[in-house]
Design an enzyme around this catalytic site. Structure first.
Site, PDB file in Angstrom:
ATOM      1  N   ASP A  67       0.827  -1.084  -0.141  1.00 39.89           N
ATOM      2  CA  ASP A  67       0.089   0.182   0.015  1.00 39.89           C
ATOM      3  C   ASP A  67       0.851   1.329   0.024  1.00 39.89           C
ATOM      4  OD1 ASP A  67       0.901  -0.182   2.751  1.00 39.89           O
ATOM      5  OD2 ASP A  67      -1.037  -0.444   3.502  1.00 39.89           O
ATOM      6  N   ASN A 136      -7.687  -0.724  13.943  1.00 39.02           N
ATOM      7  CA  ASN A 136      -9.061  -1.031  13.427  1.00 39.02           C
ATOM      8  C   ASN A 136      -9.040  -2.426  12.710  1.00 39.02           C
ATOM      9  OD1 ASN A 136      -7.437  -0.384  11.127  1.00 39.02           O
ATOM     10  ND2 ASN A 136      -8.629   1.465  10.907  1.00 39.02           N
ATOM     11  N   HIS A 138      -7.648  -3.206   9.917  1.00 35.88           N
ATOM     12  CA  HIS A 138      -7.193  -3.165   8.482  1.00 35.88           C
ATOM     13  C   HIS A 138      -5.967  -4.007   8.264  1.00 35.88           C
ATOM     14  CE1 HIS A 138      -4.262   0.671   8.474  1.00 35.88           C
ATOM     15  NE2 HIS A 138      -3.482  -0.320   8.998  1.00 35.88           N
ATOM     16  N   GLU A 143      -9.738  -1.076   4.795  1.00 37.63           N
ATOM     17  CA  GLU A 143     -10.208  -0.348   5.885  1.00 37.63           C
ATOM     18  C   GLU A 143     -11.585  -1.154   6.398  1.00 37.63           C
ATOM     19  OE1 GLU A 143      -7.372   1.082   6.631  1.00 37.63           O
ATOM     20  OE2 GLU A 143      -8.300   2.948   7.156  1.00 37.63           O
TER      21      GLU A 143
HETATM   22  P1  PGA Z   1       1.952  -0.885  12.454  1.00 35.54           P
HETATM   23  O1  PGA Z   1       0.922  -0.927  11.674  1.00 35.54           O
HETATM   24  O2  PGA Z   1       2.939  -1.931  12.146  1.00 35.54           O
HETATM   25  O3  PGA Z   1       2.770   0.493  12.459  1.00 35.54           O
HETATM   26  O4  PGA Z   1       1.361  -1.099  14.053  1.00 35.54           O
HETATM   27  C1  PGA Z   1       0.155  -1.854  11.137  1.00 35.54           C
HETATM   28  C2  PGA Z   1      -0.821  -1.353  10.469  1.00 35.54           C
HETATM   29  O5  PGA Z   1      -1.411  -0.433  10.316  1.00 35.54           O
HETATM   30  O6  PGA Z   1      -1.173  -2.421   9.276  1.00 35.54           O
END
Ligand code: PGA
Length: 242
Positions: A67, A136, A138, A143
């Site tokens: 992404d 959340n 995702h 999302e």
């Molecule tokens: P993080 O992000 O590894 O910085 O906790 C995970 C994500 O949002 O997919």
């Protein structure tokens, strides 16, 4: 889901790196998709160490982007591609032509999605995808309330994602939209590795593993997949009953 609970972040990262190394030893020309974000950073350190010790060779692997933040270019520290470059690719000299990443500055985002989808199709399918899990639920920028049948797409980011985003950047950037592989790409991948650490992820891990299977929590949609390997530290697993 195959769940492994490790003592701490360090152990979780070693175990994840060992899994990836073993996978690439068996299929040296794999198409890999490795998430940016903070969770994988130590895993990348262990992968670099393994390359330096000649335990694994990624030179025949190809890499596709998970992404990117729309409007954020590769020169911005904290963009997904910059994170992958500085924490992994530049350290193990991956040839540029083996890396296909979303350009967050692309003017034609539809064409950008097609470019990534075509790259995956040309290479068959993703052999191994490693994902962090958002607060959340995702996966990439899939999302809450995501349509699970999408391939690459542009998405309005969820409020939680926007709030969390500032931790990645030194300067304020607009994080209204993201461009992401779809859940369909994730589900179609041969092997799915999910990683999470810290008590802040405990609640979403409980929903992911033991909650209702719903697109309100995208990570929960992977519950019944036998090819999912979940590596957690004790804190992230602390609310799981099983
Ligand atoms: P993080 O992000 O590894 O910085 O906790 C995970 C994500 O949002 O997919």
């Amino acid at each position: 889901m195959n769940i492994k609970v490790l003592t701490d972040y360090e152990e979780m990262s070693i175990c994840t790196a060992e899994f990836i190394i073993d996978f690439v030893q068996k299929k040296p020309d794999s198409l890999l998709c490795l998430a940016g974000g903070h969770t994988p950073l130590k895993t990348f350190d262990f992968l670099v160490e393994a390359v330096n010790k000649v335990q694994v060779d990624f030179s025949r692997c190809k890499f596709v982007s998970l992404d990117e933040w729309v409007g954020v270019g590769i020169s911005v520290k904290g963009s997904c591609q910059e994170t992958l470059n500085s924490s992994l690719f530049d350290r193990i000299s991956i040839p540029k032509e083996h890396i296909c990443f979303f350009n967050g500055l692309a003017e034609n985002v539809e064409a950008e999605c097609k470019r990534i989808d075509d790259f995956i199709k040309t290479n068959g399918k993703i052999d191994l995808i490693m994902l962090g899990i958002g607060l959340n639920g995702h996966l990439g920028f899939n999302e809450p309330n995501i349509n699970p049948n999408l391939y690459s797409h542009v998405v309005e980011l969820d409020d939680v994602t926007k709030e969390v985003s500032s931790k990645y950047f030194e300067e304020p950037v607009s994080t209204e939209k993201g461009i992401s592989l779809g859940l369909k790409h994730i589900v179609d991948s041969d092997t799915i590795v999910l990683i999470a650490d810290g008590v802040k992820k405990a609640e979403i891990l409980k929903q992911t593993v033991e909650g209702e299977k719903t697109n309100k929590v995208p990570s929960s949609l992977l519950q019944d997949q036998p090819n999912v390997h979940l590596f957690l530290d004790k804190e992230a697993a602390s609310l799981l009953e099983g």
